[in-house]
Design an enzyme around this catalytic site. Structure first.
Site, mmCIF file in Angstrom:
data_model
loop_
_atom_site.group_PDB
_atom_site.id
_atom_site.type_symbol
_atom_site.label_atom_id
_atom_site.label_comp_id
_atom_site.label_asym_id
_atom_site.label_seq_id
_atom_site.Cartn_x
_atom_site.Cartn_y
_atom_site.Cartn_z
ATOM 1 N N TYR A 75 -71.982 18.827 -23.209
ATOM 2 C CA TYR A 75 -72.425 19.757 -24.246
ATOM 3 C C TYR A 75 -73.569 19.114 -25.028
ATOM 4 O O TYR A 75 -73.412 18.037 -25.587
ATOM 5 C CB TYR A 75 -71.233 20.052 -25.164
ATOM 6 C CG TYR A 75 -71.381 21.150 -26.186
ATOM 7 C CD1 TYR A 75 -72.567 21.830 -26.404
ATOM 8 C CD2 TYR A 75 -70.293 21.510 -26.959
ATOM 9 C CE1 TYR A 75 -72.659 22.834 -27.340
ATOM 10 C CE2 TYR A 75 -70.367 22.514 -27.908
ATOM 11 C CZ TYR A 75 -71.564 23.176 -28.093
ATOM 12 O OH TYR A 75 -71.657 24.167 -29.025
ATOM 13 N N HIS A 87 -72.865 16.546 -37.060
ATOM 14 C CA HIS A 87 -72.542 16.427 -35.639
ATOM 15 C C HIS A 87 -72.402 14.972 -35.198
ATOM 16 O O HIS A 87 -71.643 14.679 -34.277
ATOM 17 C CB HIS A 87 -73.564 17.189 -34.795
ATOM 18 C CG HIS A 87 -73.302 18.667 -34.783
ATOM 19 N ND1 HIS A 87 -73.630 19.476 -35.841
ATOM 20 C CD2 HIS A 87 -72.707 19.450 -33.866
ATOM 21 C CE1 HIS A 87 -73.253 20.707 -35.569
ATOM 22 N NE2 HIS A 87 -72.690 20.725 -34.370
ATOM 23 N N TRP A 121 -64.136 24.086 -38.821
ATOM 24 C CA TRP A 121 -65.500 23.642 -38.501
ATOM 25 C C TRP A 121 -66.508 24.739 -38.855
ATOM 26 O O TRP A 121 -67.563 24.463 -39.428
ATOM 27 C CB TRP A 121 -65.601 23.249 -37.031
ATOM 28 C CG TRP A 121 -66.966 22.756 -36.654
ATOM 29 C CD1 TRP A 121 -67.943 23.441 -35.985
ATOM 30 C CD2 TRP A 121 -67.530 21.465 -36.930
ATOM 31 N NE1 TRP A 121 -69.056 22.663 -35.832
ATOM 32 C CE2 TRP A 121 -68.827 21.439 -36.406
ATOM 33 C CE3 TRP A 121 -67.046 20.324 -37.584
ATOM 34 C CZ2 TRP A 121 -69.661 20.333 -36.501
ATOM 35 C CZ3 TRP A 121 -67.876 19.224 -37.674
ATOM 36 C CH2 TRP A 121 -69.170 19.230 -37.146
ATOM 37 N N TRP A 122 -66.197 25.965 -38.471
ATOM 38 C CA TRP A 122 -67.105 27.063 -38.804
ATOM 39 C C TRP A 122 -67.307 27.167 -40.311
ATOM 40 O O TRP A 122 -68.430 27.339 -40.777
ATOM 41 C CB TRP A 122 -66.576 28.379 -38.271
ATOM 42 C CG TRP A 122 -66.619 28.539 -36.789
ATOM 43 C CD1 TRP A 122 -67.272 27.757 -35.869
ATOM 44 C CD2 TRP A 122 -65.961 29.545 -36.044
ATOM 45 N NE1 TRP A 122 -67.056 28.231 -34.605
ATOM 46 C CE2 TRP A 122 -66.260 29.332 -34.679
ATOM 47 C CE3 TRP A 122 -65.142 30.618 -36.379
ATOM 48 C CZ2 TRP A 122 -65.784 30.152 -33.674
ATOM 49 C CZ3 TRP A 122 -64.668 31.443 -35.383
ATOM 50 C CH2 TRP A 122 -64.993 31.208 -34.032
ATOM 51 N N TYR A 145 -77.338 18.904 -40.604
ATOM 52 C CA TYR A 145 -76.757 19.371 -39.344
ATOM 53 C C TYR A 145 -76.541 18.180 -38.404
ATOM 54 O O TYR A 145 -75.477 18.030 -37.814
ATOM 55 C CB TYR A 145 -77.674 20.414 -38.692
ATOM 56 C CG TYR A 145 -77.109 21.004 -37.430
ATOM 57 C CD1 TYR A 145 -76.302 22.138 -37.468
ATOM 58 C CD2 TYR A 145 -77.369 20.437 -36.183
ATOM 59 C CE1 TYR A 145 -75.777 22.693 -36.308
ATOM 60 C CE2 TYR A 145 -76.849 20.973 -35.025
ATOM 61 C CZ TYR A 145 -76.054 22.105 -35.097
ATOM 62 O OH TYR A 145 -75.525 22.630 -33.939
#
Length: 104
Positions: free
Chosen positions: A41, A22, A76-77, A18
């Site tokens: 963010y 990112h 992306w999802w 993860y």
């Protein structure tokens, strides 16, 4: 400036992956987020529960609700679906978090 916070969940054994994904966020996705009015963010991890806590700010004239319609967001999802809890459309399961305290 509207702050938004929500919780997501990683599948076990995927913390490093993860973070890696990112750390190499696609430039076209970053542009889409900015264009939608998202800024400042951050995502935090509770290593014990594998819960991810996201906090972001939206501009007043944001278009964040349009993001799910963008091909880059859908890609992306799909890319992230194997390592986190997702809905049937591969969007991450997001649990809204109500604001309890703010210290400016």
């Amino acid at each position: 400036m509207t702050p938004i916070a929500f919780r997501m969940k990683l599948k076990p054994g995927n913390v490093a992956e993860y973070k890696r994904r990112h750390d190499t966020l696609w430039p076209d996705l970053a542009d889409a987020l900015r264009d939608a009015g998202i800024y400042d963010y951050s995502i935090f991890l509770d290593e014990e529960s594998l819960s991810l806590f996201a906090v972001l700010r939206l501009t007043q004239d944001n278009k964040a609700d349009d993001l799910p319609k963008l091909p880059v967001m859908r890609r992306w999802w799909d890319y992230m679906a194997d390592i986190m809890d997702v809905n049937p459309d591969n969007s991450p399961v997001q649990v809204p978090l109500p604001s309890m305290f703010y210290f400016p």
